[in-house]
Design an enzyme around this catalytic site. Structure first.
Site, PDB file in Angstrom:
ATOM      1  N   SER A   1       0.812  -1.209   0.000  1.00 37.61           N
ATOM      2  CA  SER A   1       0.000   0.000   0.000  1.00 37.61           C
ATOM      3  C   SER A   1       0.853   1.272   0.000  1.00 37.61           C
ATOM      4  O   SER A   1       1.711   1.418  -0.863  1.00 37.61           O
ATOM      5  CB  SER A   1      -0.962  -0.064   1.183  1.00 37.61           C
ATOM      6  OG  SER A   1      -2.060   0.763   0.927  1.00 37.61           O
TER       7      SER A   1
ATOM      8  N   HIS B   1      -7.804  -5.413  -0.204  1.00 40.03           N
ATOM      9  CA  HIS B   1      -6.542  -4.696  -0.040  1.00 40.03           C
ATOM     10  C   HIS B   1      -5.782  -5.205   1.188  1.00 40.03           C
ATOM     11  O   HIS B   1      -6.211  -4.987   2.322  1.00 40.03           O
ATOM     12  CB  HIS B   1      -6.918  -3.214   0.142  1.00 40.03           C
ATOM     13  CG  HIS B   1      -5.767  -2.295   0.211  1.00 40.03           C
ATOM     14  ND1 HIS B   1      -4.986  -1.975  -0.874  1.00 40.03           N
ATOM     15  CD2 HIS B   1      -5.250  -1.577   1.252  1.00 40.03           C
ATOM     16  CE1 HIS B   1      -4.051  -1.116  -0.509  1.00 40.03           C
ATOM     17  NE2 HIS B   1      -4.197  -0.859   0.771  1.00 40.03           N
TER      18      HIS B   1
ATOM     19  N   LYS C   1       4.190   1.908  -2.370  1.00 37.25           N
ATOM     20  CA  LYS C   1       4.623   3.071  -3.160  1.00 37.25           C
ATOM     21  C   LYS C   1       6.072   3.371  -2.776  1.00 37.25           C
ATOM     22  O   LYS C   1       6.924   3.661  -3.617  1.00 37.25           O
ATOM     23  CB  LYS C   1       3.762   4.301  -2.837  1.00 37.25           C
ATOM     24  CG  LYS C   1       2.244   4.124  -2.930  1.00 37.25           C
ATOM     25  CD  LYS C   1       1.501   5.407  -2.569  1.00 37.25           C
ATOM     26  CE  LYS C   1       0.078   5.231  -2.025  1.00 37.25           C
ATOM     27  NZ  LYS C   1      -0.907   4.603  -2.824  1.00 37.25           N
TER      28      LYS C   1
ATOM     29  N   TRP D   1      -9.829   0.598  -5.532  1.00 37.83           N
ATOM     30  CA  TRP D   1      -9.231   1.892  -5.162  1.00 37.83           C
ATOM     31  C   TRP D   1      -7.791   1.990  -5.689  1.00 37.83           C
ATOM     32  O   TRP D   1      -7.308   3.062  -6.047  1.00 37.83           O
ATOM     33  CB  TRP D   1      -9.280   2.023  -3.644  1.00 37.83           C
ATOM     34  CG  TRP D   1      -8.873   3.328  -3.062  1.00 37.83           C
ATOM     35  CD1 TRP D   1      -7.823   3.540  -2.194  1.00 37.83           C
ATOM     36  CD2 TRP D   1      -9.482   4.620  -3.239  1.00 37.83           C
ATOM     37  NE1 TRP D   1      -7.753   4.864  -1.839  1.00 37.83           N
ATOM     38  CE2 TRP D   1      -8.765   5.558  -2.467  1.00 37.83           C
ATOM     39  CE3 TRP D   1     -10.578   5.061  -3.979  1.00 37.83           C
ATOM     40  CZ2 TRP D   1      -9.084   6.903  -2.409  1.00 37.83           C
ATOM     41  CZ3 TRP D   1     -10.907   6.416  -3.927  1.00 37.83           C
ATOM     42  CH2 TRP D   1     -10.160   7.315  -3.154  1.00 37.83           C
TER      43      TRP D   1
HETATM   44  C1  GTR Z   1      -5.422   4.586   1.522  1.00 45.87           C
HETATM   45  C2  GTR Z   1      -4.778   5.404   0.439  1.00 45.87           C
HETATM   46  C3  GTR Z   1      -4.008   4.513  -0.481  1.00 45.87           C
HETATM   47  C4  GTR Z   1      -3.156   3.469   0.238  1.00 45.87           C
HETATM   48  C5  GTR Z   1      -3.753   3.003   1.554  1.00 45.87           C
HETATM   49  C6  GTR Z   1      -2.779   2.391   2.557  1.00 45.87           C
HETATM   50  O1  GTR Z   1      -6.189   5.343   2.377  1.00 45.87           O
HETATM   51  O2  GTR Z   1      -5.791   6.078  -0.248  1.00 45.87           O
HETATM   52  O3  GTR Z   1      -3.215   5.301  -1.372  1.00 45.87           O
HETATM   53  O4  GTR Z   1      -1.877   3.910   0.429  1.00 45.87           O
HETATM   54  O5  GTR Z   1      -4.370   4.014   2.246  1.00 45.87           O
HETATM   55  O6  GTR Z   1      -1.620   2.742   2.629  1.00 45.87           O
HETATM   56  O7  GTR Z   1      -3.250   1.543   3.318  1.00 45.87           O
END
Ligand code: GTR
Length: 364
Positions: A202, A344, A206, A293
């Site tokens: 996540s 996710h 990145k 997302w």
């Molecule tokens: C979310 C965000 C994503 C992702 C995620 C995370 O809220 O929109 O870009 O990075 O968090 O890190 O769990």
């Protein structure tokens, strides 16, 4: 789904040009316009073994090291080592909730009395160790807290810098921290610092991508469900967009990135070119079927587009593959992709596949 192609960087036609100019231009763009530029000054670093314990009848050695930067900031590095005669490859990644989230064990130094073992599923240490890899992890907040505090603390405070549009944000600070840990791994004799895969999920996926693209010492990159500002193509505007991410997380990127809010077409390069900067080193990008997302298709297309740079190195990557169905793994020459069934997250199912791909680090 049409193939996505570059078109901006003519160095892509020629390996020599890519190496001497193209890659540098892409990295420079992402530093100045996306993640933010790291100050040029060097800071001093100290590395000290703090504690050690032995687990599983000697099969695992667990240590905590202290990394001190500029005598101001201290990061606590948790290391797990498999029993081995020779030095081993390792996975290095930041964790979200503190090192104590890896295991429900009082021995691990806790960050702010954080819950113990809450991320044990995300870090299947036994599985990783049993495959002959070391695990190295640090709480991301040791390098920079994950909130908008105008960069008063964390790694940003070490440089006494005057900030501008292009100054580094939190993701860049985290990535820089990963490189500072890598600097020290030569002092852990059990680990081969030339065979370190950088991994993250996540926002930390990145981070792993930016760290691995920027710092060519990382031998492999695993970017899990990294989405917008990670592996996903920004110009598709699916799921999280540049505007949405900059609004909710203003501290993650440079100020200069904000000008691309709803103007993704103005980006000189899209995220596929960042993925390409990992070439010819192996890269694994993974998505989850319910994680719209993060735009799984955009994550896949970006990896696939980067295959043209792998092609310059004589590697095929995933150039001619179709978007997979849930549960399917695509393995190409230097590139891997899977779409895990579910939401996710990073799970043992993901790790099993990462370990299989990373087995090439064992053969070196
Ligand atoms: C979310 C965000 C994503 C992702 C995620 C995370 O809220 O929109 O870009 O990075 O968090 O890190 O769990």
């Amino acid at each position: 789904m049409g193939a996505f192609s570059y078109g901006q960087n003519d160095a892509l036609q020629d390996l020599k040009k890519w190496k001497s100019q193209g890659r540098r231009e892409v990295i420079d763009f992402f530093a100045r316009e996306v993640y933010g530029v790291v100050p040029a000054a060097k800071v001093s670093a100290k590395w000290k073994l703090d504690r050690e314990s032995v687990l599983a009848d000697g099969a695992i050695t667990r240590r905590e090291y202290l990394l001190s930067l500029a005598d101001q900031l201290e990061a606590r590095v948790l290391v797990y080592l498999p029993k081995s005669e020779k030095s081993v490859p390792a996975f290095l990644g930041l964790n979200f909730g503190g090192n104590q989230s890896l295991e429900d064990d009082e021995w691990i130094t806790s960050i702010k009395d954080g819950k113990r073992g809450s991320a044990a599923e995300r870090w299947p240490v036994q599985m990783i160790i049993s495959q002959g890899f070391a695990v190295v992890t640090v709480y991301c907040g040791d390098f920079d807290p994950d909130h908008d505090d105008q960069f008063q603390n964390g790694v940003h405070a070490l440089f006494g810098e005057k900030r501008d549009e292009e100054s580094w944000g939190t993701i860049s600070g985290w990535a820089w921290g990963l490189s500072r840990v890598l600097d020290q791994l030569s002092k852990v004799p059990e680990i081969d610092e030339d065979r370190v895969a950088v991994i993250g999920h996540s926002r930390l996926g990145k981070t792993a991508l930016w760290a691995g693209a920027f710092d060519e010492r990382f031998a492999m990159v695993v970017s899990n469900n990294s989405g917008c500002g990670g592996a996903a193509l920004s110009r598709r505007r699916q799921g999280e967009t540049v505007e949405k991410i900059n609004t909710r997380f203003p501290h993650w990127f440079s100020q200069s990135y904000k000008k691309f809010n709803n103007k993704e077409e103005d980006l000189l390069f899209d995220q596929d070119q960042l993925v390409a900067c990992v070439a010819p080193r192996p890269i694994y990008v993974a998505s989850a079927s319910e994680d719209s997302w993060a735009d799984p298709v955009g994550e896949f297309l970006s990896l696939q587009s980067a295959a043209s740079v792998y092609g310059l190195f004589g590697m095929k990557g995933l150039a001619d593959r179709e978007f997979p169905s849930p549960g399917e793994v695509l393995s190409g020459d230097g590139q891997w992709y899977h779409l895990r069934m579910g939401r996710h997250d990073i799970t043992p199912w993901d790790w099993e596949r990462y370990l299989k791909a990373a087995s090439l680090l064992k053969k070196k």
